[in-house]
Structure formats: structure tokens, C-alpha cells
Design an enzyme around this catalytic site. Structure first.
Site, PDB file in Angstrom:
ATOM      1  N   ARG A  13       0.851  -1.203   0.000  1.00 50.73           N
ATOM      2  CA  ARG A  13       0.000   0.000   0.000  1.00 50.73           C
ATOM      3  C   ARG A  13       0.882   1.246   0.000  1.00 50.73           C
ATOM      4  O   ARG A  13       1.071   1.877  -1.021  1.00 50.73           O
ATOM      5  CB  ARG A  13      -0.968  -0.038   1.205  1.00 50.73           C
ATOM      6  CG  ARG A  13      -2.112   0.959   1.058  1.00 50.73           C
ATOM      7  CD  ARG A  13      -1.741   2.386   1.372  1.00 50.73           C
ATOM      8  NE  ARG A  13      -1.412   2.607   2.778  1.00 50.73           N
ATOM      9  CZ  ARG A  13      -0.906   3.758   3.233  1.00 50.73           C
ATOM     10  NH1 ARG A  13      -0.634   4.762   2.402  1.00 50.73           N
ATOM     11  NH2 ARG A  13      -0.616   3.907   4.514  1.00 50.73           N
ATOM     12  N   ASP A  14       1.473   1.590   1.148  1.00 50.55           N
ATOM     13  CA  ASP A  14       2.274   2.817   1.248  1.00 50.55           C
ATOM     14  C   ASP A  14       3.477   2.727   0.313  1.00 50.55           C
ATOM     15  O   ASP A  14       3.902   3.722  -0.281  1.00 50.55           O
ATOM     16  CB  ASP A  14       2.736   2.997   2.697  1.00 50.55           C
ATOM     17  CG  ASP A  14       2.975   4.447   3.073  1.00 50.55           C
ATOM     18  OD1 ASP A  14       3.433   5.206   2.220  1.00 50.55           O
ATOM     19  OD2 ASP A  14       2.724   4.814   4.234  1.00 50.55           O
ATOM     20  N   HIS A 205       2.924   4.919  12.921  1.00 52.51           N
ATOM     21  CA  HIS A 205       3.287   4.820  11.502  1.00 52.51           C
ATOM     22  C   HIS A 205       4.375   5.852  11.245  1.00 52.51           C
ATOM     23  O   HIS A 205       4.104   7.056  11.216  1.00 52.51           O
ATOM     24  CB  HIS A 205       2.024   5.100  10.675  1.00 52.51           C
ATOM     25  CG  HIS A 205       2.220   5.103   9.191  1.00 52.51           C
ATOM     26  ND1 HIS A 205       1.811   4.059   8.389  1.00 52.51           N
ATOM     27  CD2 HIS A 205       2.736   6.025   8.348  1.00 52.51           C
ATOM     28  CE1 HIS A 205       2.070   4.339   7.118  1.00 52.51           C
ATOM     29  NE2 HIS A 205       2.645   5.529   7.063  1.00 52.51           N
ATOM     30  N   HIS A 207       7.801   7.298   9.039  1.00 56.30           N
ATOM     31  CA  HIS A 207       8.637   7.318   7.832  1.00 56.30           C
ATOM     32  C   HIS A 207      10.053   7.691   8.253  1.00 56.30           C
ATOM     33  O   HIS A 207      10.252   8.443   9.205  1.00 56.30           O
ATOM     34  CB  HIS A 207       8.068   8.307   6.804  1.00 56.30           C
ATOM     35  CG  HIS A 207       6.877   7.752   6.089  1.00 56.30           C
ATOM     36  ND1 HIS A 207       6.955   7.203   4.830  1.00 56.30           N
ATOM     37  CD2 HIS A 207       5.597   7.615   6.485  1.00 56.30           C
ATOM     38  CE1 HIS A 207       5.757   6.764   4.465  1.00 56.30           C
ATOM     39  NE2 HIS A 207       4.901   7.000   5.455  1.00 56.30           N
ATOM     40  N   CYS A 238       4.037   9.315   0.729  1.00 57.07           N
ATOM     41  CA  CYS A 238       2.759   9.883   0.279  1.00 57.07           C
ATOM     42  C   CYS A 238       2.984  10.668  -1.002  1.00 57.07           C
ATOM     43  O   CYS A 238       3.789  11.598  -1.025  1.00 57.07           O
ATOM     44  CB  CYS A 238       2.197  10.805   1.364  1.00 57.07           C
ATOM     45  SG  CYS A 238       0.713  11.666   0.813  1.00 57.07           S
ATOM     46  N   ASN A 247       8.785   4.406   4.345  1.00 50.35           N
ATOM     47  CA  ASN A 247       8.408   3.989   5.700  1.00 50.35           C
ATOM     48  C   ASN A 247       9.645   3.446   6.410  1.00 50.35           C
ATOM     49  O   ASN A 247      10.642   3.110   5.775  1.00 50.35           O
ATOM     50  CB  ASN A 247       7.381   2.853   5.637  1.00 50.35           C
ATOM     51  CG  ASN A 247       6.032   3.316   5.150  1.00 50.35           C
ATOM     52  OD1 ASN A 247       5.822   3.487   3.962  1.00 50.35           O
ATOM     53  ND2 ASN A 247       5.122   3.524   6.072  1.00 50.35           N
TER      54      ASN A 247
END
Ligand code: COA
Ligand code: ZN
Length: 308
Positions: A13-14, A205, A207, A238, A247
Site C-alpha cells: 500500500r504505502d 506509523h 517514515h 505519500c 516507511n
């Protein structure tokens, strides 16, 4: 019982959302099945967002349809609005992850609406999902700083957490969208949020944009947090935040946890093998370090003794 640290894998996903290449659906499915086999209790598979906003994840429904569901793994999807929730329910996700930024500027850039409008949509989503057995997590993005606005007031972050709790969500994520957090700030916010959310419902979460990812994990862990998002290879970012990078790296985090005696339930050797295959999928080197260096226990042969 040993202490544990729970990792939710977010690479597909990310990680893939920011890649310029489209990773083939079959490759995504193969990777997610392999990640599940490596022991993840939670995998954020994809996003049900506008395919115009994030073309790399336009195959979310096909990916969910192709997965071999492993008992014990919760398959999660990011959802921005009621249309996304509808699509996620059709795809039979186990959990939806609602995302809104505390920063109005970032939410407008990322979601095309104010945070208040996002939250109005979330209230409708929770009504629809209630009773379906599908879990709901909600993320406060830019909780540790916004690339446009800078610092975000702690009270604003706490107010968003309380709005989520009032909706009746099962879990809350505090996201450092562009790696602006520092360990003291992290410890402080975790201490403020834990009494209401609880360790079982709180995810961090991070990064690694400024190299503080694992330091922030440790600060959060010491403050009582137990659940962390991470991406294989350290992929991620993002697409609607300038300067966003990866991440925290799953295999680096898992290596740190295991070296510290914290159980993750994950097969680190299998994760390293999967991480070493990522450059083939995304077409470039990836930031993770343990996949390059090997585990600390992967020793090298001693050099031959020189004749005296
Ligand atoms: N899934 C698929 N399509 C969607 C959708 C969803 N969840 N939500 C809206 N759309 C479609 C609409 O049907 C419309 O399609 P059309 O142009 O063919 O008519 C188009 O997207 C625009 O819809 P609109 O409601 O006007 O939204 P928008 O253009 O303001 O975009 C979001 C709003 C939230 C859909 C978009 O900003 C988005 O998907 N953001 C996600 C960003 C992201 O994933 N960031 C990284 C993770 S935090
Ligand atoms: Zn992220």
C-alpha cells in the site's frame, strides 16, 4: 512470556502507491501471500482511492480477489471516503483504515477536502460498516508535523483521536507522514494517547525521511506502544506530500526487535529474501539495510592467517 512487538506490513500500500512503475497485479498477490506466510498478523494490502489520484493501486479489488487468505492474518485496505468503503466491503476486506490529516493543507492536497469533510464521510462509513464484522481503524496523518504547515498542536491531534473514538473505531494510528517526528515528541504523544486508546488499539506509523524511524519506534515502545507499521525494503511515501520518502523498513525493524529480545512472530530470513527481490519489482535499489548487510548472526569466514 517474552515481550512482543507487532508489525503491520504496508509495502504493497504505502510502498507501491508512490512507485512510478505499476507493479503487476499477479506480482502484488504473490508478494502479499509470501508476506502472510512469513507470519504477519496484519497486512495493509492496498487502497480503495481514486485511480486517478493513485494509479499504482487501481487494481485493489483484483488484488483482494486473488489473495489466498491465511487464517490469522487481517487483510486491511486504506479508505478515504464512502465510495472507497463501498468498494472495500465488496472486496471483502477484513478491516478498513480511514485516513485524514490533522493538517488542513495536507488533507486538501491528499484527499481534496477539509479534515472536517473527511470526518463527516467517516461517520457515514462507520454507520454502514457497523455489524458487518469488518474492523475499522482510523489514522491521524501528519500527526507529528505537516510538510506545508509545520508543527501541529498536540491538542488538535488529541481532538482528532477523540473524534475517531466517538465514532467507535477499533483502533487509531498516529502517522508521521513525512518523517518529521523526533523521539521525545513521540514519547510525549504516545503517553497522551495511550490512556484512552490502549496499547492494543494504537499503531504508530513512521517514515524514515530524516533517519529517525527506528529511534522513534524505540521511544514509542518505551512509552508503551506495541504496534507499528513498516514497509518491506523501506519502500513508501505519500504522493501528495513534497519530499516524502520511505516507511521504516520492516526487516530492519524486525532485526532490531529480535536482537533486543522482542518477539514479532515473523520469519526474518524469509523477509530478507523477499526484500532482496524488491529491486526487480520496482526497478531500483531500496533503502533497507539489513537485507544488504545480512543479520548480525550472518557471520563472514575469517580471513586466512598470514604466514609469520
Ligand atoms: N474509489 C474510486 N474512485 C473514486 C473514489 C474511490 N474511493 N472516490 C472518488 N472516486 C472517483 C469519482 O467517482 C470521480 O470519478 P470520475 O472523475 O470518473 O467522475 C473521481 O474519483 C473524482 O471524485 P471526487 O469525489 O470529485 O473526488 P476528488 O477528485 O476530490 O478526490 C479522493 C477525492 C479522496 C477520492 C482522492 O483525493 C483520493 O483518492 N485520494 C487518496 C490519496 C491517497 O491515497 N494518498 C496516499 C495515502 S494517505
Ligand atoms: Zn505513510
Amino acid at each position: 512470556m517474552s515481550e512482543t512487538l507487532i508489525v503491520q506490513e504496508v509495502a504493497t500500500r504505502d510502498g507501491f502507491q508512490i512507485e512510478p512503475v505499476f507493479v503487476e497485479t499477479a506480482e502484488k498477490i504473490r508478494l502479499i501471500d509470501a508476506l502472510a506466510a512469513a507470519g504477519f498478523s496484519r497486512i495493509e494490502v492496498s487502497s480503495f482511492v481514486s485511480p486517478k489520484a493513485v494509479p499504482a493501486l487501481s487494481d485493489a479489488a483484483e488484488v483482494f480477489a486473488g489473495l489466498t487468505r491465511r487464517p490469522g492474518t487481517v487483510y486491511v485496505a486504506l479508505v478515504p471516503n464512502p465510495r472507497g468503503a463501498e468498494r472495500a466491503l465488496q472486496a471483502k476486506v477484513d478491516e478498513i483504515n480511514l485516513v485524514a490529516s490533522v493538517s488542513e493543507t495536507h488533507n486538501r492536497a491528499n484527499m481534496g477536502m477539509t479534515p472536517a469533510a473527511s470526518l463527516e464521510g467517516f461517520a457515514r462509513i462507520v454507520e454502514t460498516v457497523r455489524g458487518s464484522g469488518v474492523g475499522v481503524n482510523a489514522t491521524v496523518a501528519t500527526a507529528f508535523g505537516c510538510p506545508f504547515e509545520g508543527d501541529q498542536p498536540v491538542d488538535k491531534v488529541l481532538a482528532q483521536v477523540e473524534r475517531y473514538r466517538a465514532l467507535g473505531v477499533d483502533g487509531v494510528t498516529l502517522a508521521d507522514t513525512t518523517g518529521m517526528a523526533n523521539p521525545r515528541q513521540v514519547a510525549h504523544l504516545v503517553e497522551r494517547v495511550l490512556p484512552s486508546v490502549g496499547a492494543a488499539g494504537l499503531t504508530l506509523h513512521f517514515h524514515n525521511t530524516r533517519g529517525l524511524g527506528l529511534a522513534n519506534v524505540l521511544a514509542a515502545y518505551q512509552a508503551g506502544a506495541r504496534r507499528f507499521d513498516a514497509a518491506l525494503g523501506g519502500l513508501g511515501g505519500c504522493p501528495f506530500a513534497p519530499g516524502a520518502t520511505g516507511n521504516i523498513c520492516t526487516e530492519d525493524l524486525v532485526s532490531m526487535a529480535h536482537e533486543m529480545g522482542l518477539a514479532t512472530g515473523l520469519d526474518l530470513a524469509a523477509l530478507i529474501d523477499l526484500a532482496r527481490d524488491l529491486p526487480r519489482l520496482v526497478g531500483h535499489d531500496v533503502p533497507g539495510q539489513v537485507a544488504k548487510a545480512g543479520r548480525p548472526c550472518d557471520l563472514h569466514p575469517a580471513p586466512p592467517l598470514k604466514a609469520a
